[in-house]
Design a protein around this motif. Sequence first.
Motif, mmCIF file in Angstrom:
data_model
loop_
_atom_site.group_PDB
_atom_site.id
_atom_site.type_symbol
_atom_site.label_atom_id
_atom_site.label_comp_id
_atom_site.label_asym_id
_atom_site.label_seq_id
_atom_site.Cartn_x
_atom_site.Cartn_y
_atom_site.Cartn_z
ATOM 1 N N GLU A 127 0.829 -1.215 0.017
ATOM 2 C CA GLU A 127 0.116 0.142 -0.010
ATOM 3 C C GLU A 127 0.848 1.312 0.090
ATOM 4 N N CYS A 128 1.984 1.176 0.930
ATOM 5 C CA CYS A 128 2.933 2.220 0.812
ATOM 6 C C CYS A 128 3.548 2.602 -0.847
ATOM 7 N N ALA A 129 3.979 1.551 -1.332
ATOM 8 C CA ALA A 129 4.432 1.647 -2.740
ATOM 9 C C ALA A 129 3.318 2.021 -3.787
ATOM 10 N N ARG A 130 2.291 1.790 -3.550
ATOM 11 C CA ARG A 130 0.989 2.149 -4.391
ATOM 12 C C ARG A 130 0.725 3.662 -4.254
ATOM 13 N N ARG A 131 0.863 4.040 -2.944
ATOM 14 C CA ARG A 131 0.608 5.713 -2.853
ATOM 15 C C ARG A 131 1.745 6.312 -3.194
ATOM 16 N N LEU A 132 2.959 6.026 -3.025
ATOM 17 C CA LEU A 132 4.050 6.579 -3.362
ATOM 18 C C LEU A 132 4.510 6.697 -4.637
ATOM 19 N N ARG A 133 4.032 5.787 -5.470
ATOM 20 C CA ARG A 133 4.072 5.800 -7.009
ATOM 21 C C ARG A 133 3.386 6.866 -7.677
ATOM 22 N N ARG A 134 2.099 7.197 -6.587
ATOM 23 C CA ARG A 134 1.118 8.519 -7.485
ATOM 24 C C ARG A 134 2.030 9.913 -6.854
ATOM 25 N N ASP A 135 2.450 9.796 -5.639
ATOM 26 C CA ASP A 135 2.833 11.064 -5.116
ATOM 27 C C ASP A 135 4.289 10.736 -4.152
ATOM 28 N N PRO A 139 4.943 11.617 2.392
ATOM 29 C CA PRO A 139 5.172 10.508 3.215
ATOM 30 C C PRO A 139 3.731 9.544 3.729
ATOM 31 N N VAL A 140 3.931 8.261 3.946
ATOM 32 C CA VAL A 140 2.817 7.539 4.325
ATOM 33 C C VAL A 140 3.086 6.863 5.635
ATOM 34 N N ARG A 141 2.158 6.899 6.576
ATOM 35 C CA ARG A 141 2.281 6.470 7.818
ATOM 36 C C ARG A 141 0.909 5.468 7.895
ATOM 37 N N PHE A 167 -0.332 -6.220 15.681
ATOM 38 C CA PHE A 167 -0.594 -4.818 15.388
ATOM 39 C C PHE A 167 0.722 -4.450 14.976
ATOM 40 N N ALA A 168 0.522 -3.660 13.653
ATOM 41 C CA ALA A 168 1.707 -3.179 12.965
ATOM 42 C C ALA A 168 1.583 -1.864 12.481
ATOM 43 N N LEU A 169 2.802 -1.250 12.156
ATOM 44 C CA LEU A 169 3.273 0.115 11.922
ATOM 45 C C LEU A 169 3.867 -0.038 10.801
ATOM 46 N N ALA A 170 3.720 0.919 9.708
ATOM 47 C CA ALA A 170 4.642 1.167 8.500
ATOM 48 C C ALA A 170 4.769 2.504 8.151
ATOM 49 N N THR A 171 5.919 3.109 8.027
ATOM 50 C CA THR A 171 6.206 4.445 7.468
ATOM 51 C C THR A 171 7.002 4.206 6.082
ATOM 52 N N ALA A 172 6.851 5.093 5.219
ATOM 53 C CA ALA A 172 7.403 5.031 3.967
ATOM 54 C C ALA A 172 7.538 6.513 3.230
ATOM 55 N N ARG A 282 15.337 3.657 -5.370
ATOM 56 C CA ARG A 282 16.159 3.388 -4.343
ATOM 57 C C ARG A 282 16.154 4.640 -3.131
ATOM 58 N N ARG A 283 15.505 5.589 -3.596
ATOM 59 C CA ARG A 283 15.375 6.772 -2.520
ATOM 60 C C ARG A 283 14.288 6.666 -1.520
ATOM 61 N N LEU A 284 13.445 5.753 -1.779
ATOM 62 C CA LEU A 284 12.369 5.440 -0.972
ATOM 63 C C LEU A 284 12.677 4.586 0.294
ATOM 64 N N VAL A 285 12.496 4.929 1.610
ATOM 65 C CA VAL A 285 12.587 4.384 2.931
ATOM 66 C C VAL A 285 11.533 3.737 3.343
ATOM 67 N N PHE A 286 11.425 2.618 3.950
ATOM 68 C CA PHE A 286 10.383 1.872 4.432
ATOM 69 C C PHE A 286 10.874 1.224 5.960
ATOM 70 N N VAL A 287 10.186 1.826 7.019
ATOM 71 C CA VAL A 287 10.312 1.175 8.135
ATOM 72 C C VAL A 287 9.249 0.695 8.883
ATOM 73 N N ALA A 288 9.400 -0.553 9.246
ATOM 74 C CA ALA A 288 7.929 -1.409 9.747
ATOM 75 C C ALA A 288 8.261 -2.034 11.008
ATOM 76 N N SER A 289 7.162 -2.199 11.755
ATOM 77 C CA SER A 289 7.135 -2.899 13.011
ATOM 78 C C SER A 289 5.854 -3.444 13.617
#
Length: 302
Positions: A127-135, A139-141, A167-172, A282-289
Amino acid sequence: MTTRDWTTAGAGGEAALQALADLPGSVLTSFLLGLAERRARAREPADVLRQWESDTFTGLAAVDLRRLLRAELRLLTAASAFEAVELGPLAPLATCGSVGPVSQNNIVTTMRGTEVVSDSTNVLALECARRLRRDPDRPVRLATCQRVVRAQEVPRRPGYAHHFKLFALATAGRETRDHGFLVGAFVEHVRTLLAGFDELTQEGYTFGRRPIRLLATDARAAVADRIAEQLSPVVEVVRGPLDHPYYAGLRFTIEVLAPDGSVVPIADGGAFDWVARLTANRRLVFVASGLGTQLVVLLFGR
């Protein structure tokens, strides 16, 4: 394709397996659905009940639903900076295996080119990749609570099962100067999870010491130093080396002292290259927990 002998024994061997794998997707799906229909028609109600009673992939969860929902609401309250999303139970085939060293044998695969979600963070990466391809500049949280299913062997201890709540968190987002985005996202995840523990204490949960174990490769040591510097005023940080290829150089775990005196690794997170690979950027960062809410309810509640 490499297989173990027992996977093809009695079914035509490796040649038959490869022939099925080479079929067009629609043809293979029709074949498998027809096969499942025949096998289902051959089952009696008693067979279904017997499986319900013995199959560890089925059956009820080990926790009371009301307690679990209240705990999840507390965690989502702590994650107010993240958009809360509800994920579906299925994901595209190879959601985990295409971006990480995960065997498909550890995932429940369906007949329709999908798989049962085994890790919510992988789906959040999509979902983060889908949104970041558009914009790519926004950032996505994201945050979610989901029941997942994993096919690998599970510990024979109370609270552990093939299906459990996560319970999961994701930031990209796009990386900034001096790895600023990565450091900020990492710190935010840890602080959000710690705030979640504080929220849960208001529901009567008891947590002992909960230090952060921060692991990094040599290449990411300087970044880990900055993360530790920002976290150390509020939580004990224990540094260590990272040699696990699953992560992109950085990982953290939260090990909590339970009321019975045991130390439980209840939360885990890190940096991953999944969104960068999914978007070819390669400039896109992804952190998940992620945090095991089912274990929280069982081991730390009253």
